[in-house]
Each structure stands twice: as C-alpha cells, then as structure tokens.
Enzyme design. Structure first.
Site, PDB file in Angstrom:
ATOM      1  N   GLY A   1     -83.761 -40.637  21.268  1.00  0.00           N
ATOM      2  CA  GLY A   1     -82.478 -41.126  22.526  1.00  0.00           C
ATOM      3  C   GLY A   1     -83.254 -40.045  23.494  1.00  0.00           C
ATOM      4  O   GLY A   1     -81.988 -39.996  24.510  1.00  0.00           O
TER       5      GLY A   1
ATOM      6  N   LYS B   1     -44.405 -36.671  37.118  1.00  0.00           N
ATOM      7  CA  LYS B   1     -44.758 -37.349  35.249  1.00  0.00           C
ATOM      8  C   LYS B   1     -45.740 -36.270  34.457  1.00  0.00           C
ATOM      9  O   LYS B   1     -45.054 -35.203  34.765  1.00  0.00           O
ATOM     10  CB  LYS B   1     -46.256 -38.341  36.148  1.00  0.00           C
ATOM     11  CG  LYS B   1     -47.251 -38.572  34.766  1.00  0.00           C
ATOM     12  CD  LYS B   1     -48.394 -38.903  35.534  1.00  0.00           C
ATOM     13  CE  LYS B   1     -49.582 -39.292  34.875  1.00  0.00           C
ATOM     14  NZ  LYS B   1     -50.441 -39.859  35.222  1.00  0.00           N
TER      15      LYS B   1
ATOM     16  N   SER C   1     -56.994 -45.778  34.498  1.00  0.00           N
ATOM     17  CA  SER C   1     -57.256 -45.505  33.191  1.00  0.00           C
ATOM     18  C   SER C   1     -56.710 -46.521  31.740  1.00  0.00           C
ATOM     19  O   SER C   1     -56.594 -47.869  32.448  1.00  0.00           O
ATOM     20  CB  SER C   1     -57.073 -44.449  32.066  1.00  0.00           C
ATOM     21  OG  SER C   1     -58.155 -44.212  31.084  1.00  0.00           O
TER      22      SER C   1
HETATM   23  C1  R5P Z   1     -54.321 -38.297  35.922  1.00  0.00           C
HETATM   24  O1  R5P Z   1     -53.424 -36.964  35.786  1.00  0.00           O
HETATM   25  C2  R5P Z   1     -54.272 -39.194  36.880  1.00  0.00           C
HETATM   26  O2  R5P Z   1     -54.262 -38.364  38.234  1.00  0.00           O
HETATM   27  C3  R5P Z   1     -54.345 -40.528  36.542  1.00  0.00           C
HETATM   28  O3  R5P Z   1     -52.655 -41.170  36.915  1.00  0.00           O
HETATM   29  C4  R5P Z   1     -54.165 -41.047  35.299  1.00  0.00           C
HETATM   30  O4  R5P Z   1     -55.211 -40.085  34.948  1.00  0.00           O
HETATM   31  C5  R5P Z   1     -53.690 -42.582  35.268  1.00  0.00           C
HETATM   32  O5  R5P Z   1     -54.462 -42.524  33.821  1.00  0.00           O
HETATM   33  P1  R5P Z   1     -53.253 -43.799  32.995  1.00  0.00           P
HETATM   34  O6  R5P Z   1     -53.936 -45.272  33.693  1.00  0.00           O
HETATM   35  O7  R5P Z   1     -54.181 -44.039  32.064  1.00  0.00           O
HETATM   36  O8  R5P Z   1     -52.190 -44.025  33.318  1.00  0.00           O
END
Ligand code: R5P
Length: 295
Positions: free
Chosen positions: A35, A186, A217
């Site tokens: 690996g 947030k 993400s």
């Molecule tokens: C986090 O602080 C980043 O700036 C993005 O807002 C975050 O990674 C977005 O992640 P998700 O799409 O899972 O809400």
C-alpha cells in the site's frame, strides 16, 4: 518554470497546460503491494524551478504523502520547488483547537513544506482567511467567487455569507459587483456536527441572491441559507461555492431546497455526474495569473 501535475481534475490539468504555457514534468506513480506509494520523476529537471500542482482530494491522506514524495524526488534531482499549488486545501477546516485535545490539522499537514524550502503555497479559497502564520510560509489565497459569477453570466443583487466568520468572501464578491452583502449566524455543534443557521431580517424581497461559501459537503449549510432567503421573498437563489465536494445525498438536499443554480469550480475531481443546474467554472486562467508572479 516547469509544472508537475499530480491528481488534479482533468479540465484543470488541461487548462493549466494551455493557459500557463509551462513545460510538463513527467512522472511514474505506483503502489507497492503493502500500500505504500512510489514516485519517480522521469523528466530532466536539474537547476529548474518546478511548480508542484497537487490535488488533496479525494484520498486526502495519501495525497499528502504523494506531495512530499514528489517534492523530495524533485529536489533529489537538483530542482527547486519554490511554489506548490493546491487547488483545494484539505484539512484546512480544523484551523484551531475547537475542543481540548484536538490537533490544528492545517498546521500538521502543511507546515512541513517549510522544511522543504517551499516559499509559496498557492491555494483556492482556503477555509480560513489567512493561514500563512499556521503554515509558516506565504499562502496566496485566490478567491474565485466574483470570477465564477461573471463566467456564469448571472446577474445578482445581493451576496450572502452563510456564516459570519466567512464574511470576507461575501464582501469581496459584493465589491466586484457594487451590491450589498450580509451574513447569517451559523452554529455548529462540535461534538455531533449538527448545524443551525438562524433566520435574519434581510432586505432581499424579489432579489437575485448569491450565497458564497468555500465548501459544500452535505449541502446542509447552503440548503438552510437558501430556505431562509426564499422565506424572505428572494426571487432566485444561487450558490457560488469554490469546492463542491458533494458528499452522498448532497445533490438531493440542494435540489429539494430549490436552489436556482450551483456555480462551482474544477478545484476537485468528483466521482459523480453533475446535474444540469450545476455549473463548473475552469480556474486555470485565475491560477496562472498568480503562478506568473514570482514568489
Ligand atoms: C464550514 O464552516 C464551511 O465553510 C462550509 O460552510 C461547510 O463545510 C459546508 O458543509 P455542509 O455542506 O456539510 O453544510
């Protein structure tokens, strides 16, 4: 200057070759049966300066090892590596010890660049505004939002950051178009990962709004911000996000939120086919402008 391309998205790789006009270094990569990675540089690089363009996603951990093996191999051939280009800086979200006992991951992964005498790290929209102090070398952070909005040919009246800590993105994009900007509050539970985005009174009735962020993400952040904007009477809601990692179900989450369009870039290689409401903007021109500047 020469360019070694390692794992970057195909469209970016072609774009960099075309726009930067740099000679490409050829290399051979393989995996040993246990690996471990093997790299061999095949081009003549002696006394040349080589830009290493390294993808750090997907497979962040093995990509980090690949980066250091490539730099060491180049230096072993008497090349210099003064600039490293990392389109998406993985491990950058953990830029402080949020909970006792955690590492500062961005420091752990990138500070060794200094030991290899790398002078400049060029990245696209890293999570924190300025990580130079943590990495210990100059970090050039290219913000692509205004460029991406122009390339998408959309018209926006208002720019929103889904997070106060990321207001610099909204401010910079809003300045480029002479429009207003604001942020939402947030909150992320550091243990469960759950996020809450609080509603706020914003003057966005009938407006076309662009939410700007670094990463998608799960899609949760953008979906929540999108819902708040529609509840306030926004006309169209765009998301302009530098790195669309698009983990499982994110497309469904974003689609349900009624996003007008997602505008992203080719900073990462994705395994999925993008739906027609996602536009991928090529970053090579922006990046080449930066690479042309001497470190
Ligand atoms: C986090 O602080 C980043 O700036 C993005 O807002 C975050 O990674 C977005 O992640 P998700 O799409 O899972 O809400």
């Amino acid at each position: 200057m020469l360019l070694l391309l390692s794992g970057v998205a195909e469209s970016l790789s072609h774009g960099l070759q075309k726009s930067c006009g740099l000679e490409i270094v050829s290399s051979h990569h393989k995996l040993f049966p246990d690996g471990e990675q093997y790299i061999r540089i095949l081009s003549e690089v002696r006394d040349r300066d080589v830009v290493v363009a390294q993808s750090m996603y997907p497979n962040q951990d093995s990509k980090a090892v690949e980066l250091y093996l490539a730099i060491e191999a180049l230096q072993g051939l008497q090349a210099t590596v003064s600039t490293v280009l990392i389109p998406y800086m993985a491990y950058a979200r953990q830029d402080k010890r949020f909970l006792k006992g955690e590492p500062i991951s961005v420091k752990a992964i990138y500070a060794p660049l200094r030991l290899f005498n790398v002078k400049r790290l060029v990245v696209v929209d890293t999570h924190s505004h300025d990580v130079s102090a943590l990495v210990g070398i100059e970090v050039v952070n290219i913000l692509p939002h205004a460029y991406a909005i122009k390339k998408a040919g959309i018209s926006v009246d208002f720019i929103l950051s889904p997070d106060r800590g990321a207001l610099h993105r909204a401010e910079s994009a809003a300045k480029a178009f002479g429009v207003s900007f604001d942020y939402l509050d947030k909150f992320r539970d550091r243990v469960t990962g759950e996020i809450k985005v609080s509603p706020k009174d914003l003057d966005v009735r009938n407006a076309n709004v662009a939410i700007v962020d670094d990463i998608i993400s799960t899609g949760g952040t953008i979906a929540k911000a999108c819902q708040i904007l529609y509840d306030l009477g926004a006309n169209k809601v765009y998301a302009v996000v530098s790195h669309a990692l698009l983990s499982e179900k994110s497309i469904e989450v974003l689609s349900k939120a009624g996003l007008t369009k997602l505008i992203t870039t080719n900073s990462v290689k994705r395994q999925i086919n993008l739906p027609e409401w996602v536009l991928e903007v090529d970053l090579s021109e922006l990046i080449c402008n930066e690479l042309r500047r001497a470190p």
